[in-house]
Motif scaffolding. Sequence first.
Motif, PDB file in Angstrom:
ATOM      1  N   UNK A   1       0.791  -1.226   0.000  1.00 25.17           N
ATOM      2  CA  UNK A   1       0.000   0.000   0.000  1.00 25.17           C
ATOM      3  C   UNK A   1       0.822   1.274   0.000  1.00 25.17           C
ATOM      4  N   UNK A   2       2.125   1.174  -0.204  1.00 26.76           N
ATOM      5  CA  UNK A   2       2.998   2.341  -0.130  1.00 26.76           C
ATOM      6  C   UNK A   2       3.132   3.091  -1.452  1.00 26.76           C
ATOM      7  N   UNK A   3       3.000   2.382  -2.576  1.00 27.47           N
ATOM      8  CA  UNK A   3       3.268   3.002  -3.866  1.00 27.47           C
ATOM      9  C   UNK A   3       2.001   3.082  -4.729  1.00 27.47           C
ATOM     10  N   UNK A   4       1.746   4.247  -5.299  1.00 29.33           N
ATOM     11  CA  UNK A   4       0.574   4.367  -6.172  1.00 29.33           C
ATOM     12  C   UNK A   4       0.818   3.707  -7.524  1.00 29.33           C
ATOM     13  N   UNK A   5      -0.255   3.182  -8.101  1.00 26.89           N
ATOM     14  CA  UNK A   5      -0.226   2.604  -9.442  1.00 26.89           C
ATOM     15  C   UNK A   5      -1.381   3.215 -10.220  1.00 26.89           C
ATOM     16  N   UNK A   6      -1.089   3.683 -11.430  1.00 26.56           N
ATOM     17  CA  UNK A   6      -2.108   4.203 -12.327  1.00 26.56           C
ATOM     18  C   UNK A   6      -2.073   3.385 -13.601  1.00 26.56           C
ATOM     19  N   UNK A   7      -3.228   3.235 -14.220  1.00 24.92           N
ATOM     20  CA  UNK A   7      -3.257   2.483 -15.462  1.00 24.92           C
ATOM     21  C   UNK A   7      -4.553   2.669 -16.217  1.00 24.92           C
TER      22      UNK A   7
END
Length: 171
Positions: free
Chosen positions: A35-41
């Motif tokens: 849950x530390x790093x954002x992911x966009x897609x």
Amino acid sequence: MASTVNPVTTTPRLGRYTIDTNRSSITFRSRHFFGLLPVKGTFAIRSGTIKVAEPLAESSLRVEVDAASFHTGNGQRDAHVRSAKFLDTGRHPLITFVSDSVDATTVSGTLTVCDVSQPVSLAIVHSEVAAESFTVRATTRVDRHDFGVTASRLMAGKRFDLTLEVTCVHR
């Protein structure tokens, strides 16, 4: 000429519409790595049909999304998510949404991912209506575990915030 309208008071003209897949998109946001790093897609819409009826509650829509179009810009992650461990796009090439109810602010229906169907409501947050088309932006949050996509519980995000920007053209 398109103009921004209040979706509560204005609807597109009655009739059948198709989704212009070249002018439509599904974007998502999630978090990974504990849950530390954002992911966009993104996902690509394969096809879609909308029937605008009077009263609005009798309107309907069906959207098909190409599951293999999952794209975050990280080829290794994208291939992993498309694999049998997550979306299994070889066996489940489509993600579908079919409406159950429509009103001026919400579209509720059934989302099917990996042959698992769950109810989902989309909040309409913006719309533009033109003579022969309309564009709608809607949002929702889905929990991948609800669809049986449970691999990598700690490393991969559980919830996805989806935004659909869909342009529909009168047939």
